[in-house]
Scaffold this motif. Structure first.
Motif, mmCIF file in Angstrom:
data_model
loop_
_atom_site.group_PDB
_atom_site.id
_atom_site.type_symbol
_atom_site.label_atom_id
_atom_site.label_comp_id
_atom_site.label_asym_id
_atom_site.label_seq_id
_atom_site.Cartn_x
_atom_site.Cartn_y
_atom_site.Cartn_z
ATOM 1 N N ASN A 198 0.811 -1.213 0.000
ATOM 2 C CA ASN A 198 0.000 0.000 0.000
ATOM 3 C C ASN A 198 0.844 1.262 0.000
ATOM 4 O O ASN A 198 0.319 2.352 -0.262
ATOM 5 C CB ASN A 198 -0.939 0.003 1.213
ATOM 6 C CG ASN A 198 -1.978 -1.098 1.133
ATOM 7 O OD1 ASN A 198 -2.457 -1.435 0.045
ATOM 8 N ND2 ASN A 198 -2.331 -1.669 2.282
ATOM 9 N N ILE A 199 2.126 1.142 0.325
ATOM 10 C CA ILE A 199 2.988 2.326 0.347
ATOM 11 C C ILE A 199 4.130 2.192 -0.665
ATOM 12 O O ILE A 199 5.186 2.769 -0.496
ATOM 13 C CB ILE A 199 3.563 2.569 1.761
ATOM 14 C CG1 ILE A 199 4.308 1.322 2.258
ATOM 15 C CG2 ILE A 199 2.478 2.948 2.731
ATOM 16 C CD1 ILE A 199 5.068 1.558 3.543
ATOM 17 N N SER A 200 3.918 1.414 -1.713
ATOM 18 C CA SER A 200 4.958 1.213 -2.719
ATOM 19 C C SER A 200 5.029 2.403 -3.660
ATOM 20 O O SER A 200 4.063 3.156 -3.832
ATOM 21 C CB SER A 200 4.678 -0.064 -3.516
ATOM 22 O OG SER A 200 3.430 0.044 -4.173
ATOM 23 N N THR A 201 6.202 2.584 -4.258
ATOM 24 C CA THR A 201 6.424 3.676 -5.194
ATOM 25 C C THR A 201 6.661 3.119 -6.593
ATOM 26 O O THR A 201 6.766 1.908 -6.788
ATOM 27 C CB THR A 201 7.634 4.518 -4.776
ATOM 28 O OG1 THR A 201 8.804 3.679 -4.750
ATOM 29 C CG2 THR A 201 7.424 5.136 -3.404
ATOM 30 N N CYS A 202 6.778 4.019 -7.535
ATOM 31 C CA CYS A 202 7.006 3.607 -8.921
ATOM 32 C C CYS A 202 7.705 4.751 -9.653
ATOM 33 O O CYS A 202 7.408 5.926 -9.411
ATOM 34 C CB CYS A 202 5.674 3.278 -9.596
ATOM 35 S SG CYS A 202 5.834 2.562 -11.247
ATOM 36 N N GLY A 203 8.658 4.399 -10.527
ATOM 37 C CA GLY A 203 9.345 5.406 -11.331
ATOM 38 C C GLY A 203 10.667 5.875 -10.758
ATOM 39 O O GLY A 203 11.467 6.489 -11.483
ATOM 40 N N ASP A 204 10.929 5.605 -9.477
ATOM 41 C CA ASP A 204 12.186 6.054 -8.860
ATOM 42 C C ASP A 204 13.216 4.933 -8.954
ATOM 43 O O ASP A 204 13.469 4.224 -7.983
ATOM 44 C CB ASP A 204 11.951 6.472 -7.411
ATOM 45 C CG ASP A 204 11.251 5.386 -6.593
ATOM 46 O OD1 ASP A 204 10.594 4.520 -7.198
ATOM 47 O OD2 ASP A 204 11.372 5.402 -5.362
ATOM 48 N N TYR A 205 13.841 4.806 -10.114
ATOM 49 C CA TYR A 205 14.677 3.635 -10.381
ATOM 50 C C TYR A 205 16.172 3.912 -10.259
ATOM 51 O O TYR A 205 16.865 3.274 -9.468
ATOM 52 C CB TYR A 205 14.341 3.071 -11.769
ATOM 53 C CG TYR A 205 12.913 2.595 -11.868
ATOM 54 C CD1 TYR A 205 12.378 1.735 -10.911
ATOM 55 C CD2 TYR A 205 12.070 3.014 -12.895
ATOM 56 C CE1 TYR A 205 11.067 1.296 -10.976
ATOM 57 C CE2 TYR A 205 10.752 2.581 -12.972
ATOM 58 C CZ TYR A 205 10.261 1.729 -12.012
ATOM 59 O OH TYR A 205 8.962 1.298 -12.068
ATOM 60 N N VAL A 206 16.703 4.846 -11.002
ATOM 61 C CA VAL A 206 18.158 5.072 -11.000
ATOM 62 C C VAL A 206 18.498 6.174 -9.999
ATOM 63 O O VAL A 206 18.120 7.335 -10.198
ATOM 64 C CB VAL A 206 18.654 5.476 -12.394
ATOM 65 C CG1 VAL A 206 20.160 5.722 -12.372
ATOM 66 C CG2 VAL A 206 18.316 4.401 -13.422
ATOM 67 N N TYR A 262 15.995 -2.066 -12.231
ATOM 68 C CA TYR A 262 16.896 -2.603 -13.246
ATOM 69 C C TYR A 262 18.228 -2.961 -12.593
ATOM 70 O O TYR A 262 18.577 -2.446 -11.527
ATOM 71 C CB TYR A 262 17.123 -1.585 -14.366
ATOM 72 C CG TYR A 262 15.919 -1.348 -15.247
ATOM 73 C CD1 TYR A 262 15.568 -2.261 -16.241
ATOM 74 C CD2 TYR A 262 15.142 -0.210 -15.090
ATOM 75 C CE1 TYR A 262 14.457 -2.036 -17.059
ATOM 76 C CE2 TYR A 262 14.039 0.024 -15.896
ATOM 77 C CZ TYR A 262 13.707 -0.889 -16.871
ATOM 78 O OH TYR A 262 12.615 -0.671 -17.670
ATOM 79 N N SER A 263 18.971 -3.815 -13.267
ATOM 80 C CA SER A 263 20.277 -4.217 -12.726
ATOM 81 C C SER A 263 21.221 -3.027 -12.594
ATOM 82 O O SER A 263 22.009 -2.948 -11.651
ATOM 83 C CB SER A 263 20.903 -5.291 -13.620
ATOM 84 O OG SER A 263 20.070 -6.419 -13.714
ATOM 85 N N VAL A 264 21.135 -2.101 -13.539
ATOM 86 C CA VAL A 264 22.029 -0.933 -13.494
ATOM 87 C C VAL A 264 21.730 -0.073 -12.270
ATOM 88 O O VAL A 264 22.635 0.564 -11.715
ATOM 89 C CB VAL A 264 21.907 -0.115 -14.800
ATOM 90 C CG1 VAL A 264 20.532 0.538 -14.925
ATOM 91 C CG2 VAL A 264 23.005 0.933 -14.879
ATOM 92 N N ASP A 265 20.475 -0.052 -11.836
ATOM 93 C CA ASP A 265 20.138 0.703 -10.621
ATOM 94 C C ASP A 265 20.886 0.155 -9.413
ATOM 95 O O ASP A 265 21.396 0.910 -8.575
ATOM 96 C CB ASP A 265 18.635 0.613 -10.341
ATOM 97 C CG ASP A 265 17.786 1.040 -11.523
ATOM 98 O OD1 ASP A 265 18.327 1.688 -12.425
ATOM 99 O OD2 ASP A 265 16.588 0.711 -11.537
ATOM 100 N N VAL A 266 20.943 -1.173 -9.326
ATOM 101 C CA VAL A 266 21.604 -1.830 -8.199
ATOM 102 C C VAL A 266 23.118 -1.657 -8.280
ATOM 103 O O VAL A 266 23.775 -1.357 -7.271
ATOM 104 C CB VAL A 266 21.220 -3.319 -8.162
ATOM 105 C CG1 VAL A 266 21.982 -4.052 -7.067
ATOM 106 C CG2 VAL A 266 19.719 -3.480 -7.973
ATOM 107 N N VAL A 267 23.674 -1.824 -9.481
ATOM 108 C CA VAL A 267 25.125 -1.697 -9.651
ATOM 109 C C VAL A 267 25.577 -0.275 -9.334
ATOM 110 O O VAL A 267 26.563 -0.062 -8.605
ATOM 111 C CB VAL A 267 25.533 -2.105 -11.079
ATOM 112 C CG1 VAL A 267 27.002 -1.790 -11.323
ATOM 113 C CG2 VAL A 267 25.265 -3.592 -11.304
#
Length: 340
Positions: A198-206, A262-267
């Motif tokens: 219920n408190i999840s976000t979207c679009g904030d990836y990199v 995405y993987s690049v976000d984590v790296v």
């Protein structure tokens, strides 16, 4: 009748003067000792308050950075998300199945576990190290969160997976309904979107904020457990540091598996955090390893002076600790007993 000789009178008066001089010296010595004792107590108290105030300000800096991330996600990129766009290609996504139940929740469990280990690390250090750990942690994570807010505001990437489209649609509907209410929910939720959808976000990836949190906590555990390293607890220290490493990489793996990033976000989140933390602690090491000159690091001819220009407040924040007594309360109690 016996008449005292002049020599006897002179010796008596001289002895009296000497006794008065000795008494005066004892009085002034005791008075100076008491004054020094009071001055030391006032210095310790004022310096301690300054250090605690710095931690409090750094904590406010971290809180403001967290709120800024939520603000950017809700008010800036919330209206720019398009769930109908195809996800970008990601090589690591091909290595894992499309849907792994509770993968993101497992990543957040790793984060909570690391937080517990960090609290234990802080408790085991002396008082001055507690101040240093908390101040540097809040300062660095705040800086990285502001950097993340800038990154997610500049570019909005497509939703990483089709399975997240329903969740992102729910987020978009909440943005359109009331941005203020959604902002407050996300701030109070403290980023635990994996445990509460219920408190999840979207679009904030990199780049990934969860990876940032995992990595910086793991870094501080490994960095400040090293200060407690002795022959008696070396295996315990080594074991905890290995566990911190494992929790960090397990959490990062499940972030990728969950398709929340995405993987690049984590790296990028991992390496940016390591570089910033290591660079800052290198400056701390340089400033505390100078030889005789108290302003050695900030000398006009010092080779690291150009690097320190990137952190103009560094001298006041870190070098002030050099002129402050160690705030180990046990040491302070012994000092009090010695003076009394």
């Amino acid at each position: 009748m016996i008449i005292p000789s002049p020599t006897t009178k002179t010796s008596t008066s001289t002895s009296t003067v000497d006794n008065m001089t000795i008494n005066n010296n004892h009085y002034h010595a005791n008075n100076n000792s008491a004054n020094n004792h009071n001055n030391n107590k006032r210095f310790i108290t004022s310096s301690l308050l300054i250090q605690i105030a710095k931690v409090f300000i750094a904590a406010l800096f971290f809180f403001s950075a967290s709120c800024t991330n939520v603000f950017v996600t809700v008010f800036i990129i919330g209206d720019r998300i398009n769930i109908n766009t195809e996800p970008s290609a990601d090589i690591l996504f091909d290595l894992f199945p499309e849907k792994v139940p509770h993968a993101f929740a497992i990543a957040e469990i790793c984060t909570v576990s690391l937080v517990i280990l960090l609290i234990g690390t802080v408790i085991l250090n002396n008082f001055q190290e507690k101040i240093n750990i908390l101040f540097r942690f809040f300062l660095l994570i705040g800086f990285l969160l502001y950097l993340r807010a800038l990154c997610i505001a500049i570019t909005v990437f497509p939703v990483p997976s089709v399975i997240l489209q329903a969740k992102c649609q729910n987020f978009i509907d909440k943005v359109r309904l009331s941005k203020v209410n959604l902002f407050l929910q996300l701030v109070l939720g403290a980023g635990t979107s994996g445990m509460n959808e219920n408190i999840s976000t979207c679009g904030d990836y990199v780049f990934s904020g969860h990876t940032l949190t995992l990595t910086i906590i793991s870094f501080f555990i490994r960095k400040y457990l090293a200060t407690l390293y002795t022959n008696t607890n070396r295996w315990l220290s080594l074991t905890i540091r290995i566990i911190a490493h494992l929790l960090n990489f397990i959490g990062m793996t499940f972030i990728i598996v969950s398709r929340e990033h995405y993987s690049v976000d984590v790296v990028l989140g991992y390496f940016l955090t390591i570089v910033v933390c290591q660079y800052y602690h290198s400056l701390v090491f340089i400033s505390t390893s100078r030889s005789n000159d108290h302003h050695y690091v900030f000398d006009h001819y010092h080779p690291y002076r150009e690097d320190l220009l990137f952190v103009p407040f560094f001298k006041n924040l870190e070098n002030s600790n050099e002129d402050v007594v160690v705030y180990d309360m046990i040491h302070y109690n012994h000092h009090e007993k010695d003076l009394s």
